[in-house]
Design a protein around this motif. Structure first.
Motif, PDB file in Angstrom:
ATOM      1  N   LEU A  88      27.239 -47.472  -3.911  1.00 16.54           N
ATOM      2  CA  LEU A  88      27.862 -46.181  -4.270  1.00 16.54           C
ATOM      3  C   LEU A  88      29.341 -46.335  -4.624  1.00 16.54           C
ATOM      4  CD1 LEU A  88      26.323 -43.740  -1.641  1.00 16.54           C
ATOM      5  CD2 LEU A  88      25.781 -43.915  -4.082  1.00 16.54           C
ATOM      6  N   ALA A  89      29.950 -47.435  -4.182  1.00 22.44           N
ATOM      7  CA  ALA A  89      31.363 -47.696  -4.520  1.00 22.44           C
ATOM      8  C   ALA A  89      31.403 -48.302  -5.911  1.00 22.44           C
ATOM      9  CB  ALA A  89      31.990 -48.636  -3.501  1.00 22.44           C
ATOM     10  N   ALA A  90      32.124 -47.661  -6.839  1.00 23.08           N
ATOM     11  CA  ALA A  90      32.203 -48.127  -8.215  1.00 23.08           C
ATOM     12  C   ALA A  90      33.081 -49.354  -8.287  1.00 23.08           C
ATOM     13  CB  ALA A  90      32.736 -47.037  -9.130  1.00 23.08           C
ATOM     14  N   ASP A  91      32.769 -50.234  -9.218  1.00 25.61           N
ATOM     15  CA  ASP A  91      33.608 -51.410  -9.435  1.00 25.61           C
ATOM     16  C   ASP A  91      34.915 -51.016 -10.075  1.00 25.61           C
ATOM     17  OD1 ASP A  91      31.576 -52.911  -8.401  1.00 25.61           O
ATOM     18  OD2 ASP A  91      30.679 -53.364 -10.374  1.00 25.61           O
ATOM     19  N   ASP A  94      34.995 -51.083 -13.961  1.00 25.07           N
ATOM     20  CA  ASP A  94      34.348 -50.021 -14.741  1.00 25.07           C
ATOM     21  C   ASP A  94      35.217 -48.789 -14.669  1.00 25.07           C
ATOM     22  OD1 ASP A  94      32.719 -48.412 -16.140  1.00 25.07           O
ATOM     23  OD2 ASP A  94      30.919 -48.743 -14.920  1.00 25.07           O
ATOM     24  N   ALA A  95      36.026 -48.552 -15.730  1.00 25.58           N
ATOM     25  CA  ALA A  95      36.967 -47.406 -15.718  1.00 25.58           C
ATOM     26  C   ALA A  95      36.242 -46.091 -15.859  1.00 25.58           C
ATOM     27  CB  ALA A  95      37.983 -47.574 -16.840  1.00 25.58           C
ATOM     28  N   GLY A  96      35.017 -46.093 -16.421  1.00 23.36           N
ATOM     29  CA  GLY A  96      34.333 -44.825 -16.619  1.00 23.36           C
ATOM     30  C   GLY A  96      33.570 -44.366 -15.405  1.00 23.36           C
ATOM     31  N   GLN A  97      33.397 -45.209 -14.360  1.00 26.05           N
ATOM     32  CA  GLN A  97      32.659 -44.872 -13.164  1.00 26.05           C
ATOM     33  C   GLN A  97      33.614 -44.350 -12.095  1.00 26.05           C
ATOM     34  OE1 GLN A  97      29.277 -45.126 -12.729  1.00 26.05           O
ATOM     35  NE2 GLN A  97      29.063 -45.657 -14.895  1.00 26.05           N
ATOM     36  N   HIS A  98      33.129 -43.413 -11.276  1.00 24.89           N
ATOM     37  CA  HIS A  98      33.921 -42.877 -10.177  1.00 24.89           C
ATOM     38  C   HIS A  98      33.329 -43.326  -8.843  1.00 24.89           C
ATOM     39  CE1 HIS A  98      36.420 -40.563 -12.836  1.00 24.89           C
ATOM     40  NE2 HIS A  98      35.341 -40.054 -13.411  1.00 24.89           N
ATOM     41  N   SER A 101      35.007 -44.271  -2.767  1.00 25.47           N
ATOM     42  CA  SER A 101      35.913 -45.367  -2.478  1.00 25.47           C
ATOM     43  C   SER A 101      35.281 -46.300  -1.446  1.00 25.47           C
ATOM     44  CB  SER A 101      37.242 -44.825  -1.957  1.00 25.47           C
ATOM     45  OG  SER A 101      37.056 -44.188  -0.706  1.00 25.47           O
ATOM     46  N   GLU A 102      35.834 -47.493  -1.324  1.00 25.36           N
ATOM     47  CA  GLU A 102      35.310 -48.462  -0.376  1.00 25.36           C
ATOM     48  C   GLU A 102      35.382 -47.928   1.045  1.00 25.36           C
ATOM     49  OE1 GLU A 102      33.385 -51.999   0.343  1.00 25.36           O
ATOM     50  OE2 GLU A 102      34.047 -51.214  -1.615  1.00 25.36           O
ATOM     51  N   LYS A 103      36.458 -47.240   1.359  1.00 20.35           N
ATOM     52  CA  LYS A 103      36.630 -46.691   2.695  1.00 20.35           C
ATOM     53  C   LYS A 103      35.596 -45.619   2.978  1.00 20.35           C
ATOM     54  CE  LYS A 103      40.138 -44.555   5.651  1.00 20.35           C
ATOM     55  NZ  LYS A 103      41.546 -44.066   5.723  1.00 20.35           N
TER      56      LYS A 103
END
Length: 787
Positions: A88-91, A94-98, A101-103
C-alpha cells in the motif's frame, strides 16, 4: 443374438431406471441452475450495494494478502489494489502514485496483526500523503464464514467532509474562545468601572476598575457582598434601576454623583440590556468635563462683563442667526429693548428694527440689502462696512465669523474720530502752507521711507518735478531720482542713511552732496515727535573753498589708507608665521617628539596651545577687521541655503551650549537662498552666537529666527539672534560696538573683544547691515540684514 423374455424384462427395467435417474438428475440440475442464477443476482446486488456504501471492506489474511475493491484504490490514490498490505506504500520513484506513507503502513500492519492474534478491534484515522481525503479505519477479526483462518476485516470510511466541518468548528471555537478571552481582558483592563447583573439583578461580574473604585479586596468579595458603586436615586436602588432597563429592553443613561476612590465625582452611568441574560453597565468619570464646563461658563460670564466695560458695541449671534449677547454700548447704540437678548432676536429682525429707528444706511432696496447682510453667516471671511446714518452719525461695522457658525458683530461710533480727522486735515494744510513759506527745502518721511510732505523749495533744490513728488515716492525711488542730478550718483546713499537715521534710529544726522550743476548742498535729518523724519536741505555753494580743503584732506586720508593696506598685507605674514611656528613646536612637544613630558610640562604645553589658538583667533580678527575697514578683505560669495548655514553654526557650538546649560531655538524655513561668503559670514555670525552664549546665564534661552521677507523692505533677507541674558546698558553697548567690555560678572569678566566690530564689518562687506539693541536685565538682540 436372441434374448429371453426375462432378459428383456431386466433390460427394460434397467432402461426405465436409467431414464428415471436421468430425469431426476435433469430436474436437480435445473433447480441448481435456478439457485445459481439467484445467487449470482444476489451477489451482484450485494456488490452494487458495497460499491455504493459509505464504507469499503478490506480483507487482510494472515500472510498479508489483501482483498478489496478497486474503489478503495481510488481513495488511496492508486491505479489498482495491490496484493499485499505492505504494497500500500507507493514507491518514491512513481510520482503519479500516492498510497500511504511508510509510517502509516507500519502502524496499520501492527494494529491488524494485534487484531488477528487477540481478536481485539481497532480504530484509526489516516490522511494519504498528497490527498485531501480523511479516512477512518475500523478493524475486527473476520467471521469464519467470511474468511476462515484468522483473517482481519477492515472497514474504511471517507469522513473528509465531516473532518472539514469539524476543523471549521474547531477554528470557530478557538476563535470564539480567543475573542471571549480578549473581551474579558479588555473589560478587565478598562479604566472605567464595568459590571454585569444577572436576571435576578445581582452583580455577577465586575472588572478591576470597579473593585478599585469601591475599595474592595477583589472581584469575588464585591460579588459576595454585593457592594454597589452607585447610590440610590429617587428612592430606587441601582438594582431596581437596572430592573427597569431589563424590563423595558431599552438602554438608559444618566448623570449622577458617587464616591470614587474616596472622593465625590460626577459620573455618566449607562445601563444596557443583554436580551434575557441580564443587564450590563459602566460608569465614566466626567468630573473634569464638568469642571471645564463650569470654568467655561465662568469665563464666558467674565468675558461678557469685560465686554460691557468697552466703549465699542459688541453683539453675538449663534449659528441659528439669533442674538445671544449684546453689551451695554451695543444696546445703547442700537436702542435695543431689555428683552432683545432674552428673546433671542433674529438677525434679520434686528436689522429691520434698526432701520425703523434710523440706525442703518439709507438704501434703495432694503430687503435685498438685508439678505446680503444675512449671508455674513455663510462667509468664512471677516466683513467690514461703514454705515453713514441720518444725522451725521458714522458707524464702523465689523462681522467676525465664529467657529460655531455664528458671528460677532462689532459696532464702533466713529463720528468723533472723523471729526478729529477733518480737524487734522485742516492742520495739515496749515502746516503745508507754513512749510511752503520757509527758505529751506524741507521734506517729511514716514517710518516706511515714503515721502509724506514737502515744500515748494524741495523740488527745485533737487531738480525734481512736482508730479513725481505727488506720487509720494518711497525713499529708494526718491534717491534714484536725486542720484541722476548728483555729480556722483552713489552719494544718494548718504541721503538714504540720513533719512533712515531720522525715521528708524530716531537720531539726527547730516551730510553733503555735490550736484552735477556745480551746486553744493548740505542736508540733515531730524526725528519728529510723531515718528516721522524731517529732511532739511541748504544750498552751501558759496563754501566751495572749504569743501576743496576738505577734499584735499580726503586725498591725504586715502593715501594713508593705502599705506595702511600695504602695512596690513605685510603684517598678515609677520603675525601668522610666528604663531604657526609656536603652535607647531608646541604640538610636537606634546606628542613626545622631544621626549616624554611630565604632568606639569604637559599642562604648560596645553596652556601654550590654548594661548596660541586664542592669539591666532585675535590676530585673525584684527587683520580681518583692518582689511575690512581698508576694503581689502576678499569676499567670495556663493548661493547658500540660510537655514542650513545657521544650523551648521549651531551644531558646531552644541557642546558649548550644553555645557552652559542653555536652550536654543532655530526657526525658519528651508529654501531661503542668499549670496554670501560661507567662511567670512560664519565668522561674523559665529561671533554673535558666541557672545550670546557667553552673555547668557545657565537656564537661559537663545533664539535664532529667519524673518519673513517683506516686499517693502530694502533688504532681501533678515534674521535675528536674541538672548535673555544680562544685557547691556547704553554705555556698555557703545563700548561693545567699539570692541570693549560688554558685561561684568562677580566671578568672570566677559568681553566681546573685536567680535562685534568684526561681525559688523564682515556683514557690511557683504552689503548688509548689523543692528544691535540691548537692555540691561532683559537681553540682547542682533538683527542681520542681507541684500
Amino acid at each position: 443374438m436372441e434374448f429371453s423374455p426375462l432378459a428383456l424384462v431386466v433390460i427394460g427395467l434397467l432402461l426405465a431406471a436409467w431414464t428415471v435417474a436421468a430425469a431426476v438428475m435433469i430436474v436437480r440440475a435445473s433447480a441448481k441452475t435456478k439457485r445459481t442464477k439467484a445467487l449470482q443476482i444476489s451477489l451482484k446486488r450485494m456488490q452494487r450495494m458495497l460499491d455504493q456504501a459509505p464504507a469499503i471492506p478490506m480483507l487482510v489474511r494472515v500472510d498479508g494478502r489483501i482483498e478489496a475493491p478497486d474503489r478503495l484504490a481510488r481513495w488511496l490514490g492508486l491505479d489498482a489494489m495491490p496484493n499485499y498490505l505492505s504494497e500500500l506504500a507507493a514507491d518514491d520513484d512513481d510520482a503519479g502514485q500516492h498510497g500511504l506513507s511508510e509510517k502509516q503502513v507500519n502502524s496499520l500492519t501492527e494494529k491488524i496483526r494485534l487484531t488477528q492474534k487477540s481478536a481485539a478491534p481497532f480504530q484509526m484515522a489516516i490522511t494519504p500523503p498528497g490527498s485531501g481525503r480523511s479516512l477512518a479505519l475500523q478493524g475486527a477479526l473476520a467471521d469464519p464464514q467470511v474468511s476462515p483462518g484468522g483473517a482481519a476485516l477492515v472497514w474504511v470510511f471517507d469522513f473528509s467532509e465531516s473532518e472539514d466541518e469539524l476543523s471549521r468548528l474547531r477554528q470557530a471555537a478557538a476563535q470564539a474562545e480567543g475573542d471571549f478571552a480578549a473581551l474579558v481582558g479588555l473589560i478587565e483592563a478598562a479604566p472605567v468601572p464595568m459590571w454585569f447583573r444577572g436576571r435576578n439583578m445581582r452583580l455577577q461580574l465586575v472588572n478591576q476598575a470597579y473593585v478599585d473604585a469601591v475599595g474592595a479586596e477583589d472581584a469575588a468579595a464585591v460579588i459576595a457582598e454585593q457592594i454597589e458603586l452607585l447610590e440610590a436615586e429617587a428612592g430606587a436602588s441601582p438594582a431596581q434601576q437596572a430592573l427597569a432597563v431589563f424590563e423595558g429592553e431599552a438602554a438608559a443613561e444618566r448623570t449622577m454623583t458617587a464616591t470614587l476612590h474616596g472622593a465625590r465625582r460626577t459620573l455618566r452611568v449607562s445601563n444596557q440590556p443583554l436580551g434575557k441574560e441580564g443587564v450590563t453597565g459602566y460608569a465614566i468619570d466626567i468630573e473634569e468635563q464638568q469642571q471645564v464646563l463650569r470654568e467655561f461658563r465662568a469665563f464666558r460670564e467674565a468675558q461678557r462683563e469685560m465686554l460691557d466695560q468697552l466703549s465699542v458695541g459688541v453683539a453675538q449671534f449663534d449659528d441659528s442667526e439669533q442674538l445671544t449677547f449684546a453689551n451695554r454700548p451695543f444696546r445703547r447704540l442700537f436702542e435695543l429693548p431689555d428683552g432683545a437678548v432674552r428673546n433671542n432676536t433674529p438677525f434679520e429682525r434686528f436689522l429691520s428694527e434698526a432701520r425703523e429707528k434710523g440706525l442703518t444706511p439709507e438704501v434703495r432696496d432694503f430687503p435685498e440689502w438685508r439678505r446680503e447682510h444675512a449671508a455674513w453667516f455663510d462667509s468664512p471671511d471677516m466683513q467690514e462696512e461703514a454705515w453713514p446714518l441720518p444725522g451725521g452719525t458714522h458707524l464702523r461695522i465689523v462681522a467676525q465669523p465664529m467657529p460655531d457658525g455664528g458671528i460677532v458683530l462689532v459696532a464702533e461710533d466713529r463720528t468723533e474720530s472723523l471729526a478729529l480727522s477733518a480737524t487734522r486735515d485742516t492742520l495739515l494744510r496749515t502746516r503745508t502752507a507754513t512749510l511752503d513759506s520757509l527758505f529751506e527745502a524741507l521734506a517729511i518721511f514716514a517710518p516706511d521711507g515714503s515721502v509724506q510732505l514737502w515744500n515748494r523749495s524741495f523740488a527745485g533744490t533737487w531738480g525734481l518735478s512736482g508730479e513725481f513728488l505727488d506720487t509720494h515716492p518711497s525713499a529708494d525711488a526718491l534717491l534714484e531720482a536725486i542720484g541722476k542730478n548728483l555729480t556722483r550718483p552713489g552719494d544718494a546713499k548718504q541721503i538714504g542713511a540720513v533719512v533712515r537715521a531720522a525715521t528708524l534710529d530716531r537720531k539726527e544726522k547730516e551730510g553733503r552732496v555735490q550736484l552735477s550743476d556745480g551746486r553744493s548742498l548740505r542736508f540733515a535729518g531730524v526725528p519728529l515727535p510723531d515718528g516721522n523724519g524731517l529732511l532739511t536741505v541748504l544750498d552751501i555753494t558759496d563754501s566751495q573753498k572749504a569743501e576743496r580743503a576738505l577734499r584735499e584732506r580726503a586725498v591725504a586720508l586715502e593715501e594713508a589708507d593705502a599705506v595702511k593696506a600695504r602695512f596690513l598685507a605685510n603684517m598678515s605674514y609677520e603675525f601668522r608665521t610666528p604663531l604657526t611656528t609656536i603652535g607647531g613646536y608646541a604640538e610636537l612637544l606634546k606628542s613626545g617628539a622631544a621626549g616624554e613630558l611630565n604632568e606639569g610640562a604637559g599642562e604648560y604645553i596645553d596652556s601654550i596651545l590654548t594661548a596660541a589658538a586664542r592669539l591666532t583667533e585675535q590676530v585673525e580678527n584684527v587683520l580681518d577687521l583692518s582689511q575690512s575697514e581698508a576694503g581689502l578683505l576678499p569676499i567670495t560669495k556663493e548661493q547658500t541655503d540660510l537655514l542650513g548655514f545657521l544650523t551648521k553654526l549651531v551644531r558646531e557650538r552644541e557642546t558649548a551650549i550644553i555645557k552652559a546649560q542653555l536652550g536654543l531655538d532655530l526657526k525658519g524655513k528651508r529654501g531661503r537662498m542668499v549670496d554670501l561668503d560661507p567662511r567670512q559670514m560664519s565668522r561674523a555670525v559665529g561671533n554673535l552666537i558666541d557672545n550670546a552664549i557667553n552673555g547668557t546665564p545657565a537656564d537661559g534661552h537663545i533664539t535664532i529666527e529667519i524673518l519673513k521677507s517683506d516686499p517693502a523692505s530694502e533688504w532681501g533677507t533678515s534674521f535675528v539672534i536674541s538672548d535673555n541674558g544680562a544685557g547691556m546698558n547704553a554705555d556698555e553697548l557703545e563700548r561693545a560696538l567699539d570692541g570693549g567690555r560688554s558685561a561684568e560678572d562677580s566671578d568672570t569678566e566677559k568681553r566681546t573683544g573685536l567680535g562685534i566690530p568684526l561681525a559688523r564689518q564682515l556683514i557690511a562687506a557683504h552689503g548688509g547691515l548689523l543692528e544691535i539693541s540691548s537692555q540691561e536685565g532683559v537681553g540682547t538682540t542682533a538683527i542681520i540684514h542681507l541684500p
